[in-house]
Design a protein around this motif. Structure first.
Motif, PDB file in Angstrom:
ATOM      1  N   GLN A  55       0.877  -1.222  -0.083  1.00 40.33           N
ATOM      2  CA  GLN A  55       0.046   0.039   0.087  1.00 40.33           C
ATOM      3  C   GLN A  55       0.838   1.421   0.106  1.00 40.33           C
ATOM      4  OE1 GLN A  55      -2.965   0.111   3.070  1.00 40.33           O
ATOM      5  NE2 GLN A  55      -4.345  -1.081   1.519  1.00 40.33           N
ATOM      6  N   LYS A  56       2.103   1.180   0.678  1.00 40.92           N
ATOM      7  CA  LYS A  56       3.125   2.178   0.433  1.00 40.92           C
ATOM      8  C   LYS A  56       3.388   2.596  -0.806  1.00 40.92           C
ATOM      9  CE  LYS A  56       4.644   0.897   4.967  1.00 40.92           C
ATOM     10  NZ  LYS A  56       5.558   0.263   5.874  1.00 40.92           N
ATOM     11  N   LYS A  57       3.382   1.839  -1.554  1.00 40.25           N
ATOM     12  CA  LYS A  57       3.868   1.943  -3.238  1.00 40.25           C
ATOM     13  C   LYS A  57       3.000   2.205  -4.021  1.00 40.25           C
ATOM     14  CE  LYS A  57       6.671  -2.167  -2.370  1.00 40.25           C
ATOM     15  NZ  LYS A  57       6.939  -3.555  -3.113  1.00 40.25           N
ATOM     16  N   LEU A  58       1.875   2.522  -3.623  1.00 40.70           N
ATOM     17  CA  LEU A  58       0.780   2.675  -4.574  1.00 40.70           C
ATOM     18  C   LEU A  58       1.015   4.294  -5.151  1.00 40.70           C
ATOM     19  CD1 LEU A  58      -2.736   1.501  -2.910  1.00 40.70           C
ATOM     20  CD2 LEU A  58      -1.578   0.863  -4.749  1.00 40.70           C
ATOM     21  N   ASP A  62       1.903  -0.233 -10.991  1.00 46.54           N
ATOM     22  CA  ASP A  62       2.885  -1.120 -11.228  1.00 46.54           C
ATOM     23  C   ASP A  62       2.674  -2.240 -10.548  1.00 46.54           C
ATOM     24  OD1 ASP A  62       4.364   0.665 -12.790  1.00 46.54           O
ATOM     25  OD2 ASP A  62       5.220   1.735 -11.038  1.00 46.54           O
ATOM     26  N   GLY A  63       2.453  -3.385 -11.143  1.00 49.17           N
ATOM     27  CA  GLY A  63       2.153  -4.509 -10.296  1.00 49.17           C
ATOM     28  C   GLY A  63       1.984  -5.646 -11.382  1.00 49.17           C
ATOM     29  N   LYS A  64       1.677  -6.879 -11.093  1.00 48.48           N
ATOM     30  CA  LYS A  64       1.977  -8.345 -11.573  1.00 48.48           C
ATOM     31  C   LYS A  64       0.539  -8.582 -12.300  1.00 48.48           C
ATOM     32  CE  LYS A  64       5.686 -10.219  -9.152  1.00 48.48           C
ATOM     33  NZ  LYS A  64       6.335 -11.289  -8.387  1.00 48.48           N
ATOM     34  N   TYR A  65      -0.800  -8.395 -11.456  1.00 48.11           N
ATOM     35  CA  TYR A  65      -1.988  -8.542 -12.064  1.00 48.11           C
ATOM     36  C   TYR A  65      -2.873  -7.626 -12.005  1.00 48.11           C
ATOM     37  CZ  TYR A  65      -0.016 -13.154  -9.910  1.00 48.11           C
ATOM     38  OH  TYR A  65       0.779 -14.114  -9.814  1.00 48.11           O
ATOM     39  N   CYS A  66      -4.021  -7.742 -12.822  1.00 47.93           N
ATOM     40  CA  CYS A  66      -4.999  -6.762 -12.784  1.00 47.93           C
ATOM     41  C   CYS A  66      -6.062  -7.013 -11.759  1.00 47.93           C
ATOM     42  CB  CYS A  66      -5.843  -6.778 -14.291  1.00 47.93           C
ATOM     43  SG  CYS A  66      -6.566  -8.378 -14.411  1.00 47.93           S
ATOM     44  N   PRO A  96      -0.790   7.032 -19.461  1.00 47.24           N
ATOM     45  CA  PRO A  96      -2.041   6.588 -18.820  1.00 47.24           C
ATOM     46  C   PRO A  96      -2.011   5.025 -19.001  1.00 47.24           C
ATOM     47  CG  PRO A  96      -2.559   7.914 -20.450  1.00 47.24           C
ATOM     48  CD  PRO A  96      -1.206   8.144 -20.226  1.00 47.24           C
ATOM     49  N   TYR A  97      -1.636   4.538 -20.245  1.00 43.93           N
ATOM     50  CA  TYR A  97      -1.361   3.325 -20.580  1.00 43.93           C
ATOM     51  C   TYR A  97      -0.077   2.766 -20.566  1.00 43.93           C
ATOM     52  CZ  TYR A  97      -5.838   4.608 -22.564  1.00 43.93           C
ATOM     53  OH  TYR A  97      -7.108   5.070 -22.609  1.00 43.93           O
ATOM     54  N   GLY A  98       0.508   2.284 -19.142  1.00 46.06           N
ATOM     55  CA  GLY A  98       1.724   1.904 -19.054  1.00 46.06           C
ATOM     56  C   GLY A  98       2.254   0.611 -19.959  1.00 46.06           C
ATOM     57  N   ASN A  99       3.420   0.319 -19.448  1.00 49.06           N
ATOM     58  CA  ASN A  99       3.968  -0.942 -20.302  1.00 49.06           C
ATOM     59  C   ASN A  99       3.746  -2.205 -19.542  1.00 49.06           C
ATOM     60  OD1 ASN A  99       5.112   0.908 -21.658  1.00 49.06           O
ATOM     61  ND2 ASN A  99       7.245   0.740 -20.879  1.00 49.06           N
ATOM     62  N   THR A 100       3.209  -2.321 -18.143  1.00 45.54           N
ATOM     63  CA  THR A 100       3.142  -3.425 -17.572  1.00 45.54           C
ATOM     64  C   THR A 100       1.509  -4.185 -17.934  1.00 45.54           C
ATOM     65  OG1 THR A 100       1.802  -2.113 -15.649  1.00 45.54           O
ATOM     66  CG2 THR A 100       4.159  -2.544 -15.531  1.00 45.54           C
ATOM     67  N   CYS A 120       2.389  -7.609  -5.661  1.00 46.12           N
ATOM     68  CA  CYS A 120       3.659  -8.673  -5.282  1.00 46.12           C
ATOM     69  C   CYS A 120       3.393 -10.042  -5.482  1.00 46.12           C
ATOM     70  CB  CYS A 120       4.197  -8.258  -4.063  1.00 46.12           C
ATOM     71  SG  CYS A 120       3.114  -8.922  -2.724  1.00 46.12           S
ATOM     72  N   GLY A 121       2.167 -10.260  -5.826  1.00 48.85           N
ATOM     73  CA  GLY A 121       1.740 -11.732  -5.811  1.00 48.85           C
ATOM     74  C   GLY A 121       1.468 -12.495  -4.647  1.00 48.85           C
ATOM     75  N   LYS A 122       1.648 -11.922  -3.531  1.00 50.29           N
ATOM     76  CA  LYS A 122       1.510 -12.580  -2.202  1.00 50.29           C
ATOM     77  C   LYS A 122       0.110 -12.845  -1.892  1.00 50.29           C
ATOM     78  CE  LYS A 122       1.882 -11.540   2.541  1.00 50.29           C
ATOM     79  NZ  LYS A 122       2.336 -10.557   3.793  1.00 50.29           N
ATOM     80  N   GLN A 123      -0.167 -14.362  -1.428  1.00 53.61           N
ATOM     81  CA  GLN A 123      -1.299 -14.796  -0.908  1.00 53.61           C
ATOM     82  C   GLN A 123      -2.067 -13.763  -0.022  1.00 53.61           C
ATOM     83  OE1 GLN A 123      -2.706 -17.260  -2.757  1.00 53.61           O
ATOM     84  NE2 GLN A 123      -4.861 -17.053  -1.921  1.00 53.61           N
ATOM     85  N   VAL A 124      -3.238 -13.243  -0.159  1.00 50.59           N
ATOM     86  CA  VAL A 124      -3.922 -12.448   0.592  1.00 50.59           C
ATOM     87  C   VAL A 124      -5.271 -12.840   1.285  1.00 50.59           C
ATOM     88  CG1 VAL A 124      -4.800 -10.067   0.988  1.00 50.59           C
ATOM     89  CG2 VAL A 124      -2.829 -10.286  -0.338  1.00 50.59           C
ATOM     90  N   LEU A 125      -5.745 -13.675   0.471  1.00 53.65           N
ATOM     91  CA  LEU A 125      -7.299 -14.071   0.640  1.00 53.65           C
ATOM     92  C   LEU A 125      -7.319 -15.438   0.229  1.00 53.65           C
ATOM     93  CD1 LEU A 125     -10.037 -12.660   1.381  1.00 53.65           C
ATOM     94  CD2 LEU A 125     -10.442 -12.515  -1.133  1.00 53.65           C
ATOM     95  N   ASP A 126      -8.205 -16.123   1.068  1.00 54.43           N
ATOM     96  CA  ASP A 126      -8.613 -17.754   0.740  1.00 54.43           C
ATOM     97  C   ASP A 126      -9.786 -17.812   0.228  1.00 54.43           C
ATOM     98  OD1 ASP A 126      -8.312 -20.394   0.652  1.00 54.43           O
ATOM     99  OD2 ASP A 126      -9.463 -20.613   2.500  1.00 54.43           O
TER     100      ASP A 126
END
Length: 96
Positions: free
Chosen positions: A7-10, A64-68, A48-52, A81-87
């Motif tokens: 959240q700090k990196k947003l 800036d991230g891995k997933y939409c 507005p339309y980045g490379n990621t 980062c792709g870390k598991q947050v929710l089951d």
């Protein structure tokens, strides 16, 4: 869906500062030239339309991230980062 660590990196929204004291968009503080376009004067221009792109569905990601957001929620992972947050094992999702 973002974990607490990411959240700090947003990224920030491009809007002028509200308060006049210490604001970078006023003439009094020496922070801004008259008739200056903030987007063009920066070294790194905002696109507005980045490379990621999302790893799963190949959509463009606005942060800036891995997933939409859709894929991150359906998998239950942090979008950056792709870390598991929710089951999501017991969730009933139609787009899986």
């Amino acid at each position: 869906m973002v974990c607490e660590k990411c959240q700090k990196k947003l990224s920030k929204v491009i809007v002028p500062d509200k308060w006049k004291e210490g604001a970078s968009n006023t003439n009094e503080s020496g922070g801004r030239k008259i008739n200056e376009n903030k987007l063009l004067s920066k070294k790194r221009r905002w696109t507005p339309y980045g490379n990621t792109k999302c790893i799963i569905c190949k959509q463009q990601v606005h942060q800036d991230g891995k997933y939409c957001h859709t894929c991150a929620y359906s998998k239950g992972v942090c979008a950056m980062c792709g870390k598991q947050v929710l089951d999501t094992k017991l969730y009933k999702q139609s787009n899986v």
